[in-house]
Design a protein around this motif. Structure first.
Motif, PDB file in Angstrom:
ATOM      1  N   ASN A  26     -32.826  -8.916 -19.094  1.00 25.17           N
ATOM      2  CA  ASN A  26     -34.228  -9.315 -19.059  1.00 25.17           C
ATOM      3  C   ASN A  26     -34.980  -8.594 -20.167  1.00 25.17           C
ATOM      4  O   ASN A  26     -34.785  -7.411 -20.405  1.00 25.17           O
ATOM      5  N   THR A  27     -35.806  -9.347 -20.875  1.00 24.19           N
ATOM      6  CA  THR A  27     -36.596  -8.821 -21.981  1.00 24.19           C
ATOM      7  C   THR A  27     -38.070  -9.064 -21.673  1.00 24.19           C
ATOM      8  O   THR A  27     -38.498 -10.212 -21.496  1.00 24.19           O
ATOM      9  N   GLN A  74     -34.839 -16.166 -25.396  1.00 26.09           N
ATOM     10  CA  GLN A  74     -33.777 -15.161 -25.287  1.00 26.09           C
ATOM     11  C   GLN A  74     -32.433 -15.864 -25.223  1.00 26.09           C
ATOM     12  O   GLN A  74     -32.304 -16.924 -24.607  1.00 26.09           O
ATOM     13  N   SER A 126     -41.454 -12.130 -18.792  1.00 27.42           N
ATOM     14  CA  SER A 126     -40.079 -11.723 -19.034  1.00 27.42           C
ATOM     15  C   SER A 126     -39.166 -12.928 -19.151  1.00 27.42           C
ATOM     16  O   SER A 126     -39.298 -13.895 -18.397  1.00 27.42           O
ATOM     17  N   ILE A 146     -33.743 -11.953 -28.942  1.00 29.41           N
ATOM     18  CA  ILE A 146     -35.036 -12.507 -28.564  1.00 29.41           C
ATOM     19  C   ILE A 146     -35.744 -12.951 -29.832  1.00 29.41           C
ATOM     20  O   ILE A 146     -35.689 -12.263 -30.847  1.00 29.41           O
ATOM     21  N   LEU A 191     -42.222  -5.339 -27.190  1.00 26.94           N
ATOM     22  CA  LEU A 191     -41.177  -5.341 -26.172  1.00 26.94           C
ATOM     23  C   LEU A 191     -41.317  -4.061 -25.358  1.00 26.94           C
ATOM     24  O   LEU A 191     -41.318  -2.966 -25.920  1.00 26.94           O
ATOM     25  N   THR A 235     -37.435  -3.649 -19.716  1.00 22.08           N
ATOM     26  CA  THR A 235     -36.377  -4.405 -20.386  1.00 22.08           C
ATOM     27  C   THR A 235     -35.051  -3.738 -20.090  1.00 22.08           C
ATOM     28  O   THR A 235     -34.935  -2.516 -20.184  1.00 22.08           O
ATOM     29  N   THR A 287     -33.764  -0.102 -24.199  1.00 23.30           N
ATOM     30  CA  THR A 287     -33.138  -1.373 -24.529  1.00 23.30           C
ATOM     31  C   THR A 287     -33.938  -2.181 -25.536  1.00 23.30           C
ATOM     32  O   THR A 287     -33.378  -2.978 -26.284  1.00 23.30           O
ATOM     33  N   ALA A 288     -35.241  -1.983 -25.585  1.00 18.91           N
ATOM     34  CA  ALA A 288     -36.035  -2.729 -26.567  1.00 18.91           C
ATOM     35  C   ALA A 288     -35.522  -2.457 -27.969  1.00 18.91           C
ATOM     36  O   ALA A 288     -35.557  -3.317 -28.834  1.00 18.91           O
ATOM     37  N   LEU A 316     -32.692  -4.853 -29.187  1.00 14.41           N
ATOM     38  CA  LEU A 316     -32.895  -6.282 -29.358  1.00 14.41           C
ATOM     39  C   LEU A 316     -33.327  -6.671 -30.763  1.00 14.41           C
ATOM     40  O   LEU A 316     -33.363  -7.844 -31.092  1.00 14.41           O
TER      41      LEU A 316
END
Length: 291
Positions: free
Chosen positions: A31-32, A48, A79, A99, A109, A114, A282-283, A286
């Motif tokens: 999930n972003t 995404q 999201s 993304i 983000l 995320t 995690t951002a 991406l």
């Protein structure tokens, strides 16, 4: 990194690459979370997808649509979400969560919202993975969405005929599906996706849907999951209803995956599976949003 089991996964903090070390099946959740400033007057869409060695994995496109407005009635954060079973065919293949901004405002983000979680599944399990080469309309008749391409089907656990995905054993089954529509030319259409068993019973859970603005924002896509207790001979279908406004919406990219749960538990206790769970940072994984 909250957790990294190096027997099955490789990852360097700050990198966008998760290396899947062994060939086989993986359960992926990603999930972003995107956000732009309140009061921004913007129709914005974000897509995404999952890629393996740089190639899109069929059935992993999902979206989020945000409508900012200067009058204060804004929806400026949301999201994109995916759950899917994927398969690698060789060692050390690279998985990425990508993304991109389809149109509108470039967002931030939010790392704290995320995340990416992956579990290595036993390869002696029974799986099904389907996609489709054509388009299916999100029509108001609750028609089952057809699948004409069998990427994988284990006959001990599954049967398949067009829209019908059948159980070949008495057991609990886990299913995932995604539907993605792009640029069908019709505006303000809403659609509602559900799961139907044996041609009649619509389950009360596992519902999802999307609003397709389709004026500046051409894409809409969703992800849904379902656990069903099934008897051999039962079958499930993904069905969709168009809610409001005329015109045809078409599922142009879609996918379905499933696993017979008992087939991955016997001899493979769930606490022994290997997992990677990446959050907070995690951002950074991406990469840069593409306009």
């Amino acid at each position: 990194q909250d957790e990294l089991d190096t027997g099955s996964f490789g990852h360097t903090s700050g990198s966008g690459v998760i290396t899947l070390k062994t060939a086989g099946h993986y359960l992926v959740f990603a999930n972003t979370y995107v956000q732009f400033n309140q009061g921004t007057d913007s129709r914005s869409g974000y897509n995404q997808q999952l890629t393996l060695d740089g190639t899109l994995i069929d059935g992993t496109l999902t979206t989020v649509y945000l409508r900012g407005n200067a009058n204060g009635n804004s929806c400026c954060d949301g999201s994109t979400v995916i759950g899917a079973i994927i398969e690698t065919t060789s060692a050390d293949q690279d998985l990425n969560v990508e993304i991109n901004k389809a149109t509108g405002t470039t967002p931030s983000l939010l790392a704290g919202r995320t995340a990416l979680t992956i579990v290595k599944l036993p390869d002696d399990g029974e799986y099904i993975r389907l996609d489709d080469s054509g388009y299916d309309a999100f029509n108001p008749s609750s028609g089952g969405l057809g699948w004409d391409t069998e990427d994988e089907i284990d006959a001990a656990g599954f049967t398949h005929t067009d829209s019908q995905v059948g159980a070949a054993a008495d057991d609990d089954y886990l299913f995932f599906t995604t539907l993605y529509d792009n640029d069908d030319g019709n505006s303000r259409i809403k659609w509602w996706q559900r799961w139907r068993v044996n041609g009649t019973t619509i389950k009360e859970w596992g519902h999802t849907g999307r609003y397709s603005r389709n004026s500046g924002i051409q894409s809409s896509g969703n992800s849904s999951a379902m656990i069903l207790e099934m008897t051999s001979g039962d079958y499930v279908e993904v069905v969709s209803d168009q809610l409001g406004n005329s015109g045809t919406m078409e599922a142009r990219e879609k996918g379905l995956q499933g696993v017979r749960i008992g087939s991955i538990l016997l001899g493979s206790p769930i606490f022994n599976v290997e997992a990677v769970n990446v959050a907070d940072s995690t951002a950074d994984l991406l990469g840069t949003l593409a306009g």
